[in-house]
Design a protein around this motif. Structure first.
Motif, short mmCIF file in Angstrom:
data_model
loop_
_atom_site.label_atom_id
_atom_site.label_comp_id
_atom_site.label_asym_id
_atom_site.label_seq_id
_atom_site.Cartn_x
_atom_site.Cartn_y
_atom_site.Cartn_z
N ILE A 306 1.04 -1.37 0.25
CA ILE A 306 -0.50 -0.14 -0.07
C ILE A 306 0.86 1.43 0.08
N ASN A 310 1.21 4.48 -3.15
CA ASN A 310 0.77 5.89 -2.93
C ASN A 310 1.16 6.53 -3.16
N ARG A 317 -3.04 4.83 -9.31
CA ARG A 317 -2.82 4.45 -7.83
C ARG A 317 -4.30 3.25 -7.64
N SER A 318 -5.10 3.29 -8.66
CA SER A 318 -5.30 2.51 -8.46
C SER A 318 -5.28 1.59 -9.71
N VAL A 345 -7.01 -1.49 1.92
CA VAL A 345 -7.11 -0.24 0.74
C VAL A 345 -8.06 0.41 1.32
N ALA A 346 -7.87 1.56 0.58
CA ALA A 346 -8.72 2.33 0.69
C ALA A 346 -10.10 1.99 0.18
N GLU A 347 -11.21 2.93 0.71
CA GLU A 347 -13.07 2.00 0.10
C GLU A 347 -12.71 2.33 -1.56
N SER A 348 -12.23 2.94 -1.53
CA SER A 348 -12.73 3.62 -3.32
C SER A 348 -12.32 2.47 -3.87
N LEU A 349 -10.53 1.51 -3.54
CA LEU A 349 -10.20 1.47 -4.12
C LEU A 349 -10.13 0.06 -4.34
N ARG A 350 -11.68 -0.89 -3.21
CA ARG A 350 -11.88 -1.91 -2.69
C ARG A 350 -12.12 -2.82 -4.37
#
Length: 350
Positions: A306, A310, A317-318, A345-350
C-alpha cells in the motif's frame, strides 16, 4: 517461467553468483532479423540443461545457494515433488537463502521432477504447486524443450506439450504451462526474443499465444540465470515494449517496471513517472506492472505494498492496487490473502 520477478528482481541479484560462470560465454543471439532468419541452429542458454542428481543433501549446504539448489533437486528426483515442495515452503519462512532465491530453486525442483518422471509433463505438473510465483512449472518447461536442436524442432516441441488433461484440468495450471513455454523458449534459444515470440504465435489459441508471451518477457527482463538479454537497452529501459508488434505489447508492459526499477536504482517515483510517459494506450498496463513489482519487493507484505502504491497519483494508484492484488492471488493460486489486502486499501479502491 508469472519474472521477474516481485521477488523476481531479487532473483537476478541472487543469480549474479553465476555471472563468473556464464558471463564470458557468448550466447547465440542476434537482434538482426536477417541473421535470425538465416540461422536455423539453436544454442541453449549456457547453464540450461537436464537435471543430473548427485548425493548433495540440504543439511550439508550451510546456506550456500548453489548447494541448496542441487540438494532440493535431488530431493525432488528421489522423493517426488510434493514432499519436496512441502520442505521448500517451510524453508522459505525460515531460511533467508531459500527465500531470496526461491524462484530459481523451485525452477530446479520442477526440472528434477520432470527427470524423475521421464519427461511426462502432465504428471510432473499434476504434482506441483504455485510456490514462489509458480517457478516449479517454469522449471518443467525449461527442461522439456532442451532436446530441440533447430527452430523447426523447437516449434514442433511446443505443440501439444500443454494439452495433457492433468495440465488443462484448471485454467491456473494451464496458464503456468503455456507461460512456462515462454521461459523455455528463451532459455533454449539463448535469449532470442524475436525467435521465441514467433514460436508463441504458432500456439493453437490466442490465449495460449498471449500467455506464452508472458514467459518470454519475464525471462527477457529477469533471466533465470543472471545473464543480461541482448534485447534490452540501457538508454531506453522501456525497450522492447515500445518496439514489438501490438499483439505482443500486453505482457511486455505487464513486466516492464522490473526493468525500469533496475535501471533507476529502485526509484519508485521515477518509475511511476516513466509509466506515465509510455505509449498512451499502455500506461494503465505499466502501472499494473508497477503494482506487480511492488508486490514482489514488498514480499507480499500488504502494508508495504500500500505504501508503494501511494507513490503514483490519481487513477494510476488504482492500477497499482490492481496489479498488486493480481500478483498476490497468482502467487497463492487463491484469494484468502488477497481478500485481506483488499480490506486494507482505501474503500474507493476495493
Amino acid at each position: 517461467d508469472a519474472v521477474s520477478t516481485r521477488g523476481r528482481i531479487l532473483i537476478v541479484l541472487a543469480a549474479l553468483v553465476l555471472a563468473g560462470v556464464v558471463g564470458g560465454v557468448l550466447l547465440a543471439v542476434t537482434s538482426d532479423d536477417a541473421q535470425v532468419a538465416s540461422s536455423d541452429a539453436l544454442t541453449a542458454h549456457p547453464v540450461a540443461g537436464n537435471f543430473k542428481p548427485d548425493d548433495t543433501k540440504l543439511e550439508e549446504c550451510n546456506g550456500e545457494f548453489r548447494c541448496m539448489e542441487q540438494a532440493f533437486g535431488n530431493l525432488a528426483y528421489n522423493d517426488g515433488p510434493k514432499p519436496t515442495l512441502a520442505v521448500f515452503d517451510q524453508k522459505i519462512a525460515t531460511d533467508p537463502t531459500v527465500e531470496s532465491n526461491c524462484h530459481r530453486i523451485v525452477h530446479t525442483i520442477g526440472s528434477a521432477a520432470l527427470a524423475r518422471y521421464d519427461g511426462n509433463v502432465g504428471r510432473a505438473f499434476s504434482e506441483g504447486s504455485s510456490s514462489c510465483w509458480s517457478g516449479y512449472y517454469h522449471g518443467i518447461l525449461e527442461r522439456a524443450l532442451i532436446g530441440a536442436k533447430t527452430k523447426a524442432e523447437l516449434s514442433t516441441a511446443v505443440r501439444g506439450v500443454c494439452d495433457d488433461k492433468d495440465v488443462r484440468a484448471t485454467t491456473f495450471i494451464a496458464y503456468q504451462c503455456v507461460h512456462g513455454i515462454g521461459h523455455g523458449l528463451m532459455i533454449r534459444s539463448g535469449l532470442n526474443l524475436r525467435l521465441s515470440l514467433s514460436i508463441c504465435e504458432q500456439l493453437a489459441t490466442s490465449w495460449d499465444q498471449t500467455s506464452c508471451d508472458g514467459g518470454v518477457f519475464m525471462e527477457n527482463f529477469n533471466t533465470s540465470y543472471g545473464v543480461k538479454s541482448p534485447f534490452l537497452k540501457d538508454d531506453d529501459p522501456v525497450y522492447p515494449c515500445n518496439a514489438v508488434q501490438e499483439r505482443h505489447k500486453l505482457y511486455c508492459y505487464l513486466q516492464v517496471t522490473d526493468r525500469l526499477l533496475a535501471t533507476s536504482s529502485y526509484d519508485w517515483a521515477k518509475t511511476a513517472k516513466a509509466c506515465a510517459g509510455v505509449e498512451v494506450n499502455w500506461r494503465a498496463t505499466c502501472f499494473q506492472s508497477y503494482g506487480r513489482s511492488a508486490s514482489g519487493i514488498a514480499r507480499l507484505d500488504p502494508h508495504k505494498l500500500i505504501e508503494l502504491c501511494n507513490v503514483p497519483t490519481g487513477r494510476w494508484r488504482s492500477e497499482c492496487v490492481y496489479g498488486g492484488i493480481r500478483d498476490i492471488v497468482s502467487n497463492d493460486a487463491g484469494a484468502k490473502r488477497g481478500a485481506r489486502f483488499c480490506m486494507l486499501v482505501a474503500e474507493s479502491l476495493r
